[in-house]
Motif scaffolding. Structure first.
Motif, short mmCIF file in Angstrom:
data_model
loop_
_atom_site.label_atom_id
_atom_site.label_comp_id
_atom_site.label_asym_id
_atom_site.label_seq_id
_atom_site.Cartn_x
_atom_site.Cartn_y
_atom_site.Cartn_z
N SER A 7 68.80 13.45 117.53
CA SER A 7 69.48 12.32 116.90
C SER A 7 70.20 12.86 115.67
O SER A 7 69.61 13.61 114.87
CB SER A 7 68.44 11.27 116.50
N THR A 8 71.45 12.49 115.52
CA THR A 8 72.21 12.98 114.35
C THR A 8 71.59 12.44 113.06
O THR A 8 71.60 13.11 112.03
CB THR A 8 73.70 12.56 114.44
N ASN A 9 71.03 11.23 113.11
CA ASN A 9 70.37 10.69 111.91
C ASN A 9 69.11 11.49 111.56
O ASN A 9 68.90 11.85 110.40
CB ASN A 9 69.98 9.21 112.12
N GLN B 20 72.89 12.55 122.55
CA GLN B 20 71.63 12.56 121.82
C GLN B 20 70.50 12.35 122.83
O GLN B 20 70.61 11.51 123.72
CB GLN B 20 71.58 11.44 120.80
N GLY C 1 68.40 9.22 120.62
CA GLY C 1 69.22 8.38 119.75
C GLY C 1 68.44 7.15 119.34
O GLY C 1 67.72 6.56 120.15
N ARG C 2 68.60 6.77 118.08
CA ARG C 2 67.82 5.64 117.56
C ARG C 2 68.72 4.50 117.10
O ARG C 2 69.76 4.71 116.49
CB ARG C 2 66.94 6.11 116.40
N GLY C 3 68.30 3.27 117.41
CA GLY C 3 69.00 2.08 116.93
C GLY C 3 68.18 1.40 115.86
O GLY C 3 67.12 1.91 115.45
N ARG C 4 68.64 0.25 115.42
CA ARG C 4 67.87 -0.50 114.42
C ARG C 4 66.58 -1.02 115.03
O ARG C 4 66.46 -1.17 116.23
CB ARG C 4 68.70 -1.66 113.88
N TRP D 285 68.82 4.10 121.16
CA TRP D 285 70.28 4.02 121.27
C TRP D 285 70.68 4.96 122.39
O TRP D 285 70.65 6.19 122.24
CB TRP D 285 70.96 4.39 119.94
N LYS E 36 79.33 -5.75 122.01
CA LYS E 36 79.07 -4.73 120.99
C LYS E 36 79.92 -3.47 121.22
O LYS E 36 79.88 -2.86 122.27
CB LYS E 36 77.59 -4.37 120.98
N GLY F 260 77.47 0.29 116.53
CA GLY F 260 76.26 -0.05 115.79
C GLY F 260 76.05 0.91 114.64
O GLY F 260 76.50 2.07 114.70
N ILE F 261 75.38 0.43 113.63
CA ILE F 261 75.19 1.22 112.41
C ILE F 261 73.69 1.26 112.07
O ILE F 261 73.03 0.22 112.09
CB ILE F 261 75.98 0.59 111.23
N ILE G 23 76.32 6.12 112.79
CA ILE G 23 77.26 5.22 113.47
C ILE G 23 77.37 5.64 114.94
O ILE G 23 77.60 6.81 115.25
CB ILE G 23 78.66 5.29 112.81
C1 BTN Z 1 72.10 -0.31 116.20
O1 BTN Z 1 70.94 -0.53 116.58
O2 BTN Z 1 73.01 -1.11 116.41
C2 BTN Z 1 72.41 0.96 115.45
C3 BTN Z 1 72.76 2.09 116.35
C4 BTN Z 1 73.09 3.37 115.63
C5 BTN Z 1 73.30 4.53 116.57
C6 BTN Z 1 73.76 5.78 115.87
S1 BTN Z 1 74.34 7.01 116.98
C7 BTN Z 1 74.42 8.16 115.69
C8 BTN Z 1 73.18 7.95 114.83
N1 BTN Z 1 72.08 8.71 115.35
C9 BTN Z 1 71.11 7.90 115.81
O3 BTN Z 1 70.04 8.29 116.34
N2 BTN Z 1 71.45 6.62 115.65
C10 BTN Z 1 72.73 6.50 115.00
#
Ligand code: BTN
Length: 262
Positions: free
Chosen positions: A32-34, A56, A59-62, A67, A127, A130-131, A145
């Motif tokens: 995950s870039t975050n 990713q 990848g993670r969302g809120r 994600w 959508k 997402g951020i 993002i």
């Molecule tokens: C949401 O839940 O709407 C937020 C999604 C955010 C996804 C981005 S992709 C780049 C960065 N790395 C992650 O793991 N999540 C964010």
């Protein structure tokens, strides 16, 4: 058309000198870039460090959601930013959502864009981006993002290439960094105030009956926009209340959207 791969030098070549990042990395695959930049921040890396990934694996969302991050051309991007004051962090999610509208506007994408508080970017209610904002030790923030590029399998999402044609991923990536750096500088000096009126132009939830989901309860009411701090203003049975966090759900029958004049 074959997918244009992200290329660090190309991206940098499109960014004006005053908005060049402290460091830019482009990964083929990363968890995950975050997560990557959160770890870099813990090692004391400097503000303005950013990265993209082609895919990713985690990848993670809120709200702890996954994600989905396949190698489909979607943009997965994170930026490490250090704020001088802890208070500056409130309102940042409003700013980042507005930044995305500025970037999209450069590509003629404006009319059907909506922002769903706090920071979902929608196109016709679907959508587009997402951020995910994460903070460490108060003043460091990782701004993540995710922007859909190709048509997602989920009907409730849409990709940029469904909306606009002949887009260059490298140019778009550069525009994203440029606008982020430009606007974060303004935000650092003057706070969220300069972005509130732009955010309001795109308010997807305005006047809609919504349910605000908080960790311990749910609150229903009519959304009355955002205040000068970027907080959600909700008209409830107990009167007007403001909230600085929470997840919003809207009843399906209220999803039709009438855009405000821009
Ligand atoms: C949401 O839940 O709407 C937020 C999604 C955010 C996804 C981005 S992709 C780049 C960065 N790395 C992650 O793991 N999540 C964010």
């Amino acid at each position: 058309m074959p997918l244009e791969k992200l290329n660090k030098d190309k991206i940098l070549s499109y960014i004006p000198i005053q908005y060049q990042p402290a460091k830019l990395e482009v990964f083929d695959t990363i968890d995950s870039t975050n997560t990557y930049l959160l770890n870099q921040a813990r090692m004391g890396r400097q503000s303005g460090w950013c990265c993209f990934a082609e895919q990713q694996t985690a990848g993670r969302g809120r709200l702890g959601r996954v994600w989905d991050s396949p190698p489909s051309g979607n943009l997965y991007f994170s930026l490490l930013w250090q704020f001088e004051e802890v208070e500056q962090l409130s309102g940042i999610s409003i700013v980042i959502a507005v930044v995305l509208t500025y970037v999209l506007k450069k590509y003629g994408i404006n009319e059907r864009i909506q922002l769903k508080w706090p920071n979902d970017v929608l196109f016709d209610g679907r959508k587009l981006a997402g951020i995910l904002l994460e903070t460490i030790a108060g003043k460091d923030a990782v701004i993540g993002i995710g922007i859909n590029w190709t048509t997602p399998s989920n009907y409730y999402a849409i990709g940029l290439t469904d909306i606009a044609h002949s887009l260059s991923r490298n140019k778009f990536a550069a525009d994203l960094i440029t606008e982020l750096f430009r606007c974060l500088a303004i935000f650092g000096k003057s706070g969220v105030n300069s972005f509130i009126s732009d955010w309001r132009k795109y308010d997807f939830l305005l006047k809609k009956p919504i349910c605000l989901i908080l960790p311990d309860k749910e609150i229903t009411g009519i959304m009355q926009g955002i205040n000068e701090q970027g907080e959600l203003v909700l008209e409830t049975e107990q009167g007007i209340r403001t909230f600085c966090y929470g997840e919003v759900s809207v009843k399906k029958e209220y999803l039709d959207y009438v855009p405000a004049e821009r």
